[in-house]
Motif scaffolding. Structure first.
Motif, PDB file in Angstrom:
ATOM      1  N   LEU A 185      -7.095   5.923  -2.377  1.00 35.43           N
ATOM      2  CA  LEU A 185      -7.594   4.270  -1.657  1.00 35.43           C
ATOM      3  C   LEU A 185      -6.058   3.451  -2.773  1.00 35.43           C
ATOM      4  O   LEU A 185      -5.677   3.744  -3.205  1.00 35.43           O
ATOM      5  N   VAL A 186      -5.952   2.032  -1.658  1.00 29.60           N
ATOM      6  CA  VAL A 186      -4.501   1.345  -2.476  1.00 29.60           C
ATOM      7  C   VAL A 186      -5.324  -0.184  -3.268  1.00 29.60           C
ATOM      8  O   VAL A 186      -6.775  -0.448  -2.693  1.00 29.60           O
ATOM      9  N   ARG A 205     -18.139  -1.908  -7.553  1.00 29.41           N
ATOM     10  CA  ARG A 205     -18.835  -2.045  -6.509  1.00 29.41           C
ATOM     11  C   ARG A 205     -18.502  -2.129  -5.199  1.00 29.41           C
ATOM     12  O   ARG A 205     -19.121  -1.795  -3.992  1.00 29.41           O
ATOM     13  N   ALA A 206     -17.591  -1.742  -4.680  1.00 34.35           N
ATOM     14  CA  ALA A 206     -16.776  -1.518  -3.278  1.00 34.35           C
ATOM     15  C   ALA A 206     -16.801  -0.109  -3.838  1.00 34.35           C
ATOM     16  O   ALA A 206     -17.006   0.645  -2.468  1.00 34.35           O
ATOM     17  N   MET A 207     -17.069   1.032  -4.534  1.00 36.06           N
ATOM     18  CA  MET A 207     -17.105   2.237  -4.747  1.00 36.06           C
ATOM     19  C   MET A 207     -18.686   2.669  -4.084  1.00 36.06           C
ATOM     20  O   MET A 207     -19.295   3.630  -3.075  1.00 36.06           O
ATOM     21  N   SER A 208     -19.563   1.668  -4.344  1.00 35.58           N
ATOM     22  CA  SER A 208     -21.406   1.930  -3.619  1.00 35.58           C
ATOM     23  C   SER A 208     -21.483   1.363  -2.175  1.00 35.58           C
ATOM     24  O   SER A 208     -21.726   1.891  -1.972  1.00 35.58           O
ATOM     25  N   PHE A 209     -20.112   0.848  -1.915  1.00 30.89           N
ATOM     26  CA  PHE A 209     -19.927   0.509  -0.085  1.00 30.89           C
ATOM     27  C   PHE A 209     -19.543   1.881   0.298  1.00 30.89           C
ATOM     28  O   PHE A 209     -19.856   1.920   1.015  1.00 30.89           O
ATOM     29  N   LEU A 248     -16.383   5.358  -9.420  1.00 28.59           N
ATOM     30  CA  LEU A 248     -16.453   7.335  -8.683  1.00 28.59           C
ATOM     31  C   LEU A 248     -17.176   7.792 -10.247  1.00 28.59           C
ATOM     32  O   LEU A 248     -17.567   8.852  -9.572  1.00 28.59           O
ATOM     33  N   HIS A 249     -17.180   8.496 -11.146  1.00 28.89           N
ATOM     34  CA  HIS A 249     -17.538   8.526 -12.062  1.00 28.89           C
ATOM     35  C   HIS A 249     -19.554   8.826 -12.184  1.00 28.89           C
ATOM     36  O   HIS A 249     -19.566   9.934 -12.005  1.00 28.89           O
ATOM     37  N   GLU A 250     -19.545   7.671 -12.007  1.00 26.86           N
ATOM     38  CA  GLU A 250     -21.097   7.851 -11.597  1.00 26.86           C
ATOM     39  C   GLU A 250     -21.381   7.923 -10.789  1.00 26.86           C
ATOM     40  O   GLU A 250     -22.629   8.572 -11.061  1.00 26.86           O
ATOM     41  N   LEU A 251     -20.999   7.777  -9.466  1.00 26.71           N
ATOM     42  CA  LEU A 251     -21.422   8.969  -8.644  1.00 26.71           C
ATOM     43  C   LEU A 251     -21.074   9.823  -8.495  1.00 26.71           C
ATOM     44  O   LEU A 251     -21.457  10.200  -7.425  1.00 26.71           O
ATOM     45  N   GLY A 252     -20.497  10.560  -9.217  1.00 26.90           N
ATOM     46  CA  GLY A 252     -20.101  12.101  -9.094  1.00 26.90           C
ATOM     47  C   GLY A 252     -19.048  12.681  -8.726  1.00 26.90           C
ATOM     48  O   GLY A 252     -18.948  14.025  -8.090  1.00 26.90           O
ATOM     49  N   TYR A 253     -18.430  11.565  -8.182  1.00 28.78           N
ATOM     50  CA  TYR A 253     -16.872  12.384  -7.642  1.00 28.78           C
ATOM     51  C   TYR A 253     -16.173  11.683  -8.062  1.00 28.78           C
ATOM     52  O   TYR A 253     -15.603  11.276  -9.485  1.00 28.78           O
TER      53      TYR A 253
END
Lengths: 344, 344
Positions: B247-248, B232-236, B262-267
């Motif tokens: 990121l730490v 969830r943190a990533m979509s934010f 991140l993978h799903e968001l393409g990063y």
DNA sequence: CAAAAAAACGCAAACGGTTCCACTGGAGGT
DNA sequence: ACCTCCAGTGGAACCGTTTGCGTTTTTTTG
């Protein structure tokens, strides 16, 4: 130091025997005496001394679980922790304490178990493995101590044990892949001397046979319960002239290695290769892609083992108890095997 | 039933006391008596009754470890198993047995601990958590029972405890990212009420400050020790106008979620985002990409805790013992943070 | 060589419970 | 009114060790 049964007795103006009887709520104690004594116990902060109790009762209300050496090296950690949780939960519910023991080598294990059981520190033991020829099993059996095996013993088939029907589980997993349309299905096995490897291999073969598919020797590899095993297996499989399109993998950890191997070789899961493995440890859902796995109810295995052991300890010998408990398994289908083969 | 000290005595033609003294190799026993008695013990298969011994010696040579409830839900399993392994290994080396206990809720935990310590079944306890305000701690402390905390207590700073220097660890991890050239560094935290979250956050902030970077509120999120939190943190983070480039992450499990997000968001990791997390559980090396993580020596934590506890149990009060043990940590740099920022 | 000191060992009392057996007193039977 | 029976309780032995103290045996010493 600590308040004893005699202190309570004195304070309540009764004899120690009476206090003891109140504690074990003996039928022939009057309501009021019981109340009074209990109040005083509460008031004085009395706690029964477990050691004194077991000295006379010759029962400790506790069991031990023997951690195998592999727990040191492998990270079957997930597996063992889950098992232990189940064991502890059930034992505590039944009023038993659980003692963990591990030994560097088999000799040390026997010594530890001997100390615990001969020394009357525990009433029984749970063994978390099924080795081919086990000195600990021999010791326990020959001394007639209560114990239960998580797994099964080929040498003594009628030991009290709790297990998965691994043949059936592998059969189901393989059948699942077949139902997706796969005809070239490989198997990544574990150490060939472990019964679990053998059983799962057997189920795999049976499913293939039942579906009229042939089991090709080159599509079966053996290894360890390590991810490297899975990794190496891939460089082998994927260089074959005819590659399998689906894999049954003996353990989740190995499957992680497979996943990694396929990824590096440029194959996609499940599009190029569908895979399913066993144990369904909590990580299967968070690999990419999430791993299909056969859930064998690890917690339940532990829980049942503990239950069976305690039952066997308390057993008076009247009725006959089952020797073998089979914990149901179930397929957890996730992305790694969600892809239907294109009709080719 | 079982062969006792008296049986041995009779057979050896000596008194029970002598046999007992042989056992504890008392200085005033002659060489030959000792030999003879030992031979007979061997021959008769004598094993000391641990219960009887503890009854009189008022010491059980065993300790208990209290599993926190979270162990049930989370799969900090890896963490706990590793800890337990360390504890058991050391305890066994010192001749102590380890008893595992878990309670559904705090009240049950207190009851269990009370039964174990008041009932003189164990000599001390290891607590595997540091909750804000803990009834178990209060119980142990007020009864003056030996115990050690894995973690630390804010309420009672001078309890015997074994811990990681989480502030320093986070400082080091953050500094590592900074040294790679990152200037926009985020932090994915755990439950804000856990001391470990707070400490790691503190170290993160300190490293940023020392490097002259500013810590932006929107680059810090709190969550649970679950992969969903990271996910969830990533979509934010990734929807922010200005995204962090590194990121730490407070825990490996959370980092797995981050990876997946991140993978799903393409990063790509580490090209788009470098990450480093804490604990270095055995899975960090087999994620894709392998995860940089701060190894906090979990096994060592357990080992030391056990050692400290037993030391404290055996302590006669002459010398003064340390209250606090800090287990060294070290960065395990892997692919997830191997990429140097292009000079921008 | 006797006396004192040291060495080796035995006795018995704990440790904190449990449980068999005996004892008391009142209810019920005749 | 006497006997029986039973509910309710107390007395004491025992579970397997440890240990302080006393006793016996051996060695040392003057």
């Amino acid at each position: 130091m600590s308040v004893t049964i005699k202190d309570v007795a004195k304070r309540a103006g009764v004899s120690p025997s009476t206090v003891s009887r109140v504690l074990s709520n003996h039928p022939r104690i009057s309501r009021e005496t019981s109340r009074k004594v209990r109040d005083i116990m509460e008031e004085m902060g009395y706690h029964p001394n477990i050691m004194a109790k077991s000295l006379v009762s010759k029962t400790t209300e506790s069991i031990c679980v023997i951690l195998p050496k592999p727990a040191e090296e492998l990270f079957l950690n997930l597996f063992f922790m889950e098992l232990i949780r189940g064991i502890v939960a059930q034992a505590n519910r039944s009023g038993y304490d659980v003692l963990i023991s591990s030994g560097g080598n088999e000799k040390e294990e026997v010594e530890a178990v001997s100390r615990l059981l001969n020394g009357r520190r525990v009433d029984g033991a749970i063994l978390l493995y099924s080795r081919q020829d086990d000195a600990v099993v021999d010791f326990l059996k020959s001394n007639d101590y209560p114990f239960v095996l998580v797994g099964r013993s080929e040498k003594y088939p009628d030991l009290l044990s709790v297990d998965t029907d691994n043949v059936q589980a592998a059969y189901d997993a393989t059948k699942h892949l077949i139902s997706l349309g796969h005809k070239r299905i490989g198997f990544v096995s574990g150490p060939p001397n472990l019964i679990v490897s053998q059983d799962r291999m057997k189920g795999y073969g049976k499913a293939l046979a039942d579906a009229g598919l042939d089991m090709r020797k080159e599509w079966v590899v053996e290894g360890e319960f390590l991810q490297e095993s899975g990794y190496r297996a891939m460089s082998f499989f994927m260089n074959l002239p005819e590659r399998p399109t689906a894999l049954v993998i003996v353990d989740d950890i190995v499957a992680f290695g497979v996943l990694r191997g396929l990824h590096e070789l440029g194959y996609k899961v499940p599009e190029d290769v569908s895979i399913i493995s066993f144990n369904n440890i909590s990580l299967t859902e968070l690999s990419t892609p999430p791993l299909s796995s056969v859930d064998i109810g690890i917690y339940n295995l532990g829980y049942t083992a503990s239950q069976a052991l305690i039952q066997s300890i308390r057993h008076d010998g009247e009725t006959v108890l089952p020797h073998r408990y089979i914990i149901p398994h179930r397929l957890m289908i996730r992305e790694s095997s969600m892809y239907s083969m294109p009709k080719s």
